[in-house]
Design an enzyme around this catalytic site. Structure first.
Site, PDB file in Angstrom:
ATOM      1  N   GLU A  58      45.833  70.265  63.690  1.00 12.14           N
ATOM      2  CA  GLU A  58      45.620  68.910  64.192  1.00 12.14           C
ATOM      3  C   GLU A  58      46.992  68.302  64.490  1.00 12.14           C
ATOM      4  O   GLU A  58      47.942  68.449  63.710  1.00 12.14           O
ATOM      5  CB  GLU A  58      44.896  68.011  63.178  1.00 12.14           C
ATOM      6  CG  GLU A  58      44.785  66.573  63.708  1.00 12.14           C
ATOM      7  CD  GLU A  58      43.978  65.611  62.841  1.00 12.14           C
ATOM      8  OE1 GLU A  58      43.571  65.982  61.720  1.00 12.14           O
ATOM      9  OE2 GLU A  58      43.766  64.464  63.299  1.00 12.14           O
ATOM     10  N   ASN A 128      43.980  63.636  68.642  1.00 12.96           N
ATOM     11  CA  ASN A 128      43.236  62.404  68.406  1.00 12.96           C
ATOM     12  C   ASN A 128      43.195  61.551  69.668  1.00 12.96           C
ATOM     13  O   ASN A 128      44.219  61.313  70.302  1.00 12.96           O
ATOM     14  CB  ASN A 128      43.878  61.612  67.270  1.00 12.96           C
ATOM     15  CG  ASN A 128      43.709  62.304  65.938  1.00 12.96           C
ATOM     16  OD1 ASN A 128      42.615  62.327  65.381  1.00 12.96           O
ATOM     17  ND2 ASN A 128      44.783  62.909  65.447  1.00 12.96           N
ATOM     18  N   GLU A 160      39.517  64.716  69.089  1.00 10.38           N
ATOM     19  CA  GLU A 160      38.904  64.066  67.939  1.00 10.38           C
ATOM     20  C   GLU A 160      38.698  62.581  68.239  1.00 10.38           C
ATOM     21  O   GLU A 160      39.638  61.866  68.563  1.00 10.38           O
ATOM     22  CB  GLU A 160      39.782  64.224  66.687  1.00 10.38           C
ATOM     23  CG  GLU A 160      39.949  65.678  66.276  1.00 10.38           C
ATOM     24  CD  GLU A 160      40.535  65.843  64.875  1.00 10.38           C
ATOM     25  OE1 GLU A 160      40.869  64.834  64.218  1.00 10.38           O
ATOM     26  OE2 GLU A 160      40.658  67.012  64.441  1.00 10.38           O
ATOM     27  N   ASP A 190      35.410  62.393  64.346  1.00  5.74           N
ATOM     28  CA  ASP A 190      36.359  62.231  63.249  1.00  5.74           C
ATOM     29  C   ASP A 190      35.833  61.180  62.269  1.00  5.74           C
ATOM     30  O   ASP A 190      35.028  60.328  62.637  1.00  5.74           O
ATOM     31  CB  ASP A 190      37.695  61.746  63.844  1.00  5.74           C
ATOM     32  CG  ASP A 190      38.880  62.129  62.992  1.00  5.74           C
ATOM     33  OD1 ASP A 190      38.694  62.551  61.846  1.00  5.74           O
ATOM     34  OD2 ASP A 190      40.014  61.999  63.504  1.00  5.74           O
ATOM     35  N   GLU A 247      38.512  67.399  55.844  1.00 13.29           N
ATOM     36  CA  GLU A 247      39.942  67.065  55.820  1.00 13.29           C
ATOM     37  C   GLU A 247      40.238  66.324  54.522  1.00 13.29           C
ATOM     38  O   GLU A 247      39.334  65.839  53.856  1.00 13.29           O
ATOM     39  CB  GLU A 247      40.332  66.222  57.039  1.00 13.29           C
ATOM     40  CG  GLU A 247      39.750  64.850  57.016  1.00 13.29           C
ATOM     41  CD  GLU A 247      40.212  63.952  58.168  1.00 13.29           C
ATOM     42  OE1 GLU A 247      40.918  64.423  59.068  1.00 13.29           O
ATOM     43  OE2 GLU A 247      39.849  62.787  58.142  1.00 13.29           O
TER      44      GLU A 247
END
Ligand code: C2E
Ligand code: CA
Ligand code: CA
Ligand code: CA
Length: 290
Positions: A58, A128, A160, A190, A247
């Protein structure tokens, strides 16, 4: 229209530091940072829960100010959203990330034994994306263009989107998300579990992954409620045919629990912290040697 739920439980350590620092940069400060390439990217590995193989990374934005120190991403991302700088920021983030990712495929040399366990072209990179970015109708084309330039397949890139974001206006989101999906990008929800999305809406949107919010994962060792939420998200992902990711995995006992309930992918300090591109390369070498 920028809506974000603020959670007060289990704030990261950095957040405490930030509070002590008390520097809350302005839109001008952010513009200065953007103009001078002061926003960097870190990478945090994601591994398969079953095989422990590296799945991908990520990408996390970092802003380290010379005098004031690190600015929290949660703070400057919201600032960028409010001040219409988020398109520039996101663009800088994914350009840096793709540059590193393309290079990584060369570092992980196909002739080395590492490829016995890892094919670089199968690694993924998660970026993201803010709700404001999704209002840019050209985002699918811009991202695809960047992939082409760097020789990366859109299938290797996962976008995400936070749950609250995705559910703000599901009908409006459906179009842009579908266009991204058709281009080949993976789509992850997310912070799943923090919003109040209806399952009917969720099932209609073209997501490929569910990412369990870290507030549950970080408290799961000591909270039966958190464990119950985690398990139901993993079960939901399975029944919808989506990949599940946890996560904020900080402990071995949480890893064991996630394995026992069939979670697909793990991310968190128990595996590795977010790292610079260079450190990530070293981490990969060490990970496969140990
Ligand atoms: P997120 O997308 O949920 O990212 C995961 C956050 O969890 C990161 O915080 C990461 O450093 C942290 N984390 C990972 N593993 C652990 C763990 O085991 N324990 C704990 N306590 N924390 C862990 P970070 O980097 O501070 O980012 C915060 C948020 O800022 C992100 O949450 C994301 O919403 C936003 N953000 C960061 N970079 C970007 C970006 O490039 N674009 C956008 N739109 N948002 C970003
Ligand atoms: Ca994320
Ligand atoms: Ca998250
Ligand atoms: Ca978040």
């Amino acid at each position: 229209f920028v809506k974000r739920d603020r959670r007060h439980s289990s704030l990261p350590k950095e957040e405490t530091l930030q509070e002590k620092n008390q520097w809350f940069p302005s839109a001008e400060d952010l513009q200065h940072a953007l103009d001078n390439d002061l926003i960097d990217v870190h990478f945090q590995p994601k591994i398969s829960c079953d095989s422990h193989l590296l799945i991908g990374f990520e990408v996390l934005a970092r802003w380290q100010d010379e005098t004031h120190g690190a600015v929290l991403p949660d703070y400057f991302i919201q600032l960028a959203e409010r001040s219409h700088q988020i398109d520039t920021l996101t663009h800088q983030v994914y350009e840096q990330a793709m540059t590193w990712f393309a290079r990584l495929s060369k570092v992980v040399n196909p002739n080395q034994s590492m490829t016995l366990v890892m094919e670089p072209e199968n690694l993924t990179m998660a970026i993201n994306i803010s709700v404001v970015n999704l209002q840019n109708r050209n985002l699918p084309e811009e991202l695809t263009e960047s992939c082409v330039q760097h020789g990366i397949k859109p299938e290797q890139v996962i976008l995400e989107v936070t749950e609250t974001t995705a559910m703000d206006n599901p009908t409006e989101m459906l179009d842009i998300l579908t266009r991204l999906r058709i281009k080949g990008f993976g789509l992850a929800i997310d912070d799943f579990g923090t919003g109040y999305s209806s399952l009917a809406q969720l099932a209609r949107l073209p997501f490929s992954e569910l990412k369990i919010d870290r507030s549950f994962v970080m408290t799961g060792d000591s909270s039966l409620e958190s464990k119950a939420v985690i398990k139901s998200v993993v079960d939901l992902a399975k029944s919808l045919g989506l990949t599940s990711i946890a996560e904020g995995v900080e402990t071995d006992s949480m890893r064991t629990y996630l394995h026992s309930i069939g979670c697909d992918i793990l991310q968190g300090f128990a595996i590795a912290q977010p790292m610079t591109g260079e450190d990530s390369e070293v981490w990969i070498q060490n990970y496969y040697q140990s």
